[in-house]
Design a protein around this motif. Structure first.
Motif, PDB file in Angstrom:
ATOM      1  N   THR A 141      60.212  46.121  43.320  1.00 57.77           N
ATOM      2  CA  THR A 141      58.952  46.324  44.038  1.00 57.77           C
ATOM      3  C   THR A 141      57.888  46.665  43.003  1.00 57.77           C
ATOM      4  N   ILE A 142      56.777  45.933  43.019  1.00 55.42           N
ATOM      5  CA  ILE A 142      55.697  46.174  42.065  1.00 55.42           C
ATOM      6  C   ILE A 142      54.428  46.477  42.841  1.00 55.42           C
ATOM      7  N   VAL A 143      53.865  47.648  42.570  1.00 61.35           N
ATOM      8  CA  VAL A 143      52.572  48.016  43.135  1.00 61.35           C
ATOM      9  C   VAL A 143      51.577  47.823  41.994  1.00 61.35           C
ATOM     10  N   PHE A 144      50.725  46.814  42.136  1.00 54.66           N
ATOM     11  CA  PHE A 144      49.862  46.338  41.062  1.00 54.66           C
ATOM     12  C   PHE A 144      48.403  46.567  41.422  1.00 54.66           C
ATOM     13  N   VAL A 145      47.734  47.435  40.673  1.00 51.94           N
ATOM     14  CA  VAL A 145      46.315  47.709  40.906  1.00 51.94           C
ATOM     15  C   VAL A 145      45.512  46.991  39.837  1.00 51.94           C
ATOM     16  N   SER A 146      44.540  46.196  40.281  1.00 48.89           N
ATOM     17  CA  SER A 146      43.711  45.461  39.338  1.00 48.89           C
ATOM     18  C   SER A 146      42.380  45.111  39.988  1.00 48.89           C
ATOM     19  N   HIS A 147      41.350  44.994  39.149  1.00 53.37           N
ATOM     20  CA  HIS A 147      40.073  44.459  39.612  1.00 53.37           C
ATOM     21  C   HIS A 147      39.996  42.959  39.311  1.00 53.37           C
ATOM     22  N   GLY A 148      41.056  42.404  38.734  1.00 49.17           N
ATOM     23  CA  GLY A 148      41.114  40.969  38.440  1.00 49.17           C
ATOM     24  C   GLY A 148      41.598  40.209  39.663  1.00 49.17           C
ATOM     25  N   MET A 149      40.666  39.719  40.451  1.00 47.52           N
ATOM     26  CA  MET A 149      41.026  39.067  41.715  1.00 47.52           C
ATOM     27  C   MET A 149      41.885  37.825  41.505  1.00 47.52           C
ATOM     28  N   GLU A 150      41.625  37.069  40.464  1.00 49.91           N
ATOM     29  CA  GLU A 150      42.445  35.876  40.210  1.00 49.91           C
ATOM     30  C   GLU A 150      43.875  36.278  39.859  1.00 49.91           C
ATOM     31  N   GLN A 151      44.020  37.349  39.095  1.00 57.72           N
ATOM     32  CA  GLN A 151      45.348  37.847  38.741  1.00 57.72           C
ATOM     33  C   GLN A 151      46.087  38.296  40.005  1.00 57.72           C
ATOM     34  N   ILE A 152      45.388  38.964  40.897  1.00 55.76           N
ATOM     35  CA  ILE A 152      45.985  39.408  42.155  1.00 55.76           C
ATOM     36  C   ILE A 152      46.420  38.197  42.982  1.00 55.76           C
ATOM     37  N   LYS A 153      45.566  37.187  43.074  1.00 50.71           N
ATOM     38  CA  LYS A 153      45.900  35.991  43.851  1.00 50.71           C
ATOM     39  C   LYS A 153      47.132  35.284  43.297  1.00 50.71           C
ATOM     40  N   ARG A 154      47.244  35.231  41.967  1.00 53.64           N
ATOM     41  CA  ARG A 154      48.379  34.540  41.351  1.00 53.64           C
ATOM     42  C   ARG A 154      49.667  35.340  41.446  1.00 53.64           C
ATOM     43  N   PHE A 155      49.576  36.666  41.416  1.00 50.77           N
ATOM     44  CA  PHE A 155      50.774  37.482  41.269  1.00 50.77           C
ATOM     45  C   PHE A 155      51.287  38.102  42.574  1.00 50.77           C
ATOM     46  N   CYS A 156      50.390  38.513  43.437  1.00 51.38           N
ATOM     47  CA  CYS A 156      50.789  39.334  44.591  1.00 51.38           C
ATOM     48  C   CYS A 156      51.186  38.504  45.806  1.00 51.38           C
ATOM     49  N   GLU A 157      52.098  39.081  46.591  1.00 46.82           N
ATOM     50  CA  GLU A 157      52.539  38.460  47.838  1.00 46.82           C
ATOM     51  C   GLU A 157      51.837  39.075  49.037  1.00 46.82           C
ATOM     52  N   LYS A 158      51.423  40.322  48.913  1.00 43.22           N
ATOM     53  CA  LYS A 158      50.660  41.045  49.939  1.00 43.22           C
ATOM     54  C   LYS A 158      49.577  41.829  49.222  1.00 43.22           C
ATOM     55  N   VAL A 159      48.542  42.194  49.958  1.00 46.30           N
ATOM     56  CA  VAL A 159      47.462  42.973  49.359  1.00 46.30           C
ATOM     57  C   VAL A 159      47.057  44.110  50.295  1.00 46.30           C
ATOM     58  N   ILE A 160      46.715  45.227  49.680  1.00 42.98           N
ATOM     59  CA  ILE A 160      46.109  46.345  50.403  1.00 42.98           C
ATOM     60  C   ILE A 160      44.716  46.523  49.818  1.00 42.98           C
ATOM     61  N   TYR A 161      43.732  46.466  50.677  1.00 40.92           N
ATOM     62  CA  TYR A 161      42.344  46.684  50.276  1.00 40.92           C
ATOM     63  C   TYR A 161      41.989  48.099  50.723  1.00 40.92           C
ATOM     64  N   LEU A 162      41.717  48.976  49.752  1.00 41.73           N
ATOM     65  CA  LEU A 162      41.371  50.368  50.042  1.00 41.73           C
ATOM     66  C   LEU A 162      39.862  50.540  50.021  1.00 41.73           C
ATOM     67  N   LYS A 163      39.390  51.366  50.967  1.00 42.41           N
ATOM     68  CA  LYS A 163      37.956  51.661  51.048  1.00 42.41           C
ATOM     69  C   LYS A 163      37.811  53.114  51.480  1.00 42.41           C
ATOM     70  N   ASP A 164      37.093  53.877  50.684  1.00 43.54           N
ATOM     71  CA  ASP A 164      36.833  55.292  50.984  1.00 43.54           C
ATOM     72  C   ASP A 164      38.110  56.075  51.284  1.00 43.54           C
ATOM     73  N   GLY A 165      39.166  55.803  50.531  1.00 45.37           N
ATOM     74  CA  GLY A 165      40.411  56.549  50.673  1.00 45.37           C
ATOM     75  C   GLY A 165      41.315  56.093  51.801  1.00 45.37           C
ATOM     76  N   GLY A 166      40.941  55.033  52.499  1.00 46.84           N
ATOM     77  CA  GLY A 166      41.758  54.538  53.603  1.00 46.84           C
ATOM     78  C   GLY A 166      42.062  53.056  53.451  1.00 46.84           C
ATOM     79  N   VAL A 167      43.012  52.588  54.242  1.00 47.57           N
ATOM     80  CA  VAL A 167      43.387  51.175  54.206  1.00 47.57           C
ATOM     81  C   VAL A 167      42.400  50.392  55.064  1.00 47.57           C
ATOM     82  N   GLU A 168      41.638  49.527  54.430  1.00 50.25           N
ATOM     83  CA  GLU A 168      40.684  48.654  55.113  1.00 50.25           C
ATOM     84  C   GLU A 168      41.382  47.388  55.606  1.00 50.25           C
ATOM     85  N   PHE A 169      42.372  46.930  54.805  1.00 53.11           N
ATOM     86  CA  PHE A 169      43.096  45.714  55.161  1.00 53.11           C
ATOM     87  C   PHE A 169      44.465  45.747  54.501  1.00 53.11           C
TER      88      PHE A 169
END
Length: 192
Positions: A141-169
């Motif tokens: 299990t890899i929890v990968f934090v990055s501001h590189g959106m292309e890297q996230i698209k290539r590597f991740c199978e699911k995404v959590i979008y955090l906003k103001d300390g909560g899960v936005e998506f």
């Protein structure tokens, strides 16, 4: 999420470095955090000494570290004469290489990666991503934090979008990245 959204805090909670003020976190597996560059490294100790210090902190058996020492150094691509130099003289890239190299030999079940791949040259970043892809194939299990959106698209199978300390998506990578990018673009247009 943007800076301050809670990404690094969430990783620290998962790693057990911080504790939640409410709720609970359940972990099932050996966590290896790569959340702060060189955390657990002592600046006065050599690279070699820090391999053993950091390895023990990550729960690696000392005998295993002795067996894997040359592989860890080889993976890091740090010249052998630097391995005997205090890490306070290392560049940030060398520091990151050594930290990542120790972590990849720790047999993680859950790997926490926080922006550390932004440091170092492109060739080493690719080497790290190749190793992370190898872990993915091994069902780590890899929890990968990055501001590189292309890297996230290539590597991740699911995404959590955090906003103001909560899960936005939480869910599909393309949809989550799209929501984040639209919000960032909308915010930029509103400031002009």
């Amino acid at each position: 999420g943007k800076n301050g959204a809670g990404k690094s805090t969430l990783l620290k909670l998962i790693a057990g470095v911080s504790y939640p003020t409410k709720g609970e976190i359940r972990i099932n597996g050996k966590v290896v955090p790569l959340i702060e560059l060189g955390a657990g490294f002592h600046p006065e100790l050599s690279g070699k000494e820090n391999i053993f210090l950091n390895g023990v902190i990550l729960g690696i058996d000392e005998k295993y570290l002795v067996e894997k020492f040359s592989e860890i150094v080889s993976f890091s691509e740090i010249p052998m004469d630097f391995i005997f130099t205090p890490v306070k003289y290392y560049s940030s890239g060398m520091f990151m290489r050594l930290a990542f190299s120790v972590a990849v030999f720790s047999k993680p079940e859950i790997l926490l990666v926080d922006e550390i791949l932004a440091v170092g040259d492109i060739a080493f970043q690719k080497k790290c991503m190749d190793k992370m892809n190898e872990f993915k194939k091994q069902r780590v299990t890899i929890v990968f934090v990055s501001h590189g959106m292309e890297q996230i698209k290539r590597f991740c199978e699911k995404v959590i979008y955090l906003k103001d300390g909560g899960v936005e998506f939480f869910g599909d990578v393309e949809e989550g990245v799209g929501r984040y990018e639209r919000e960032i673009l909308n915010a930029k247009h509103q400031t002009f």
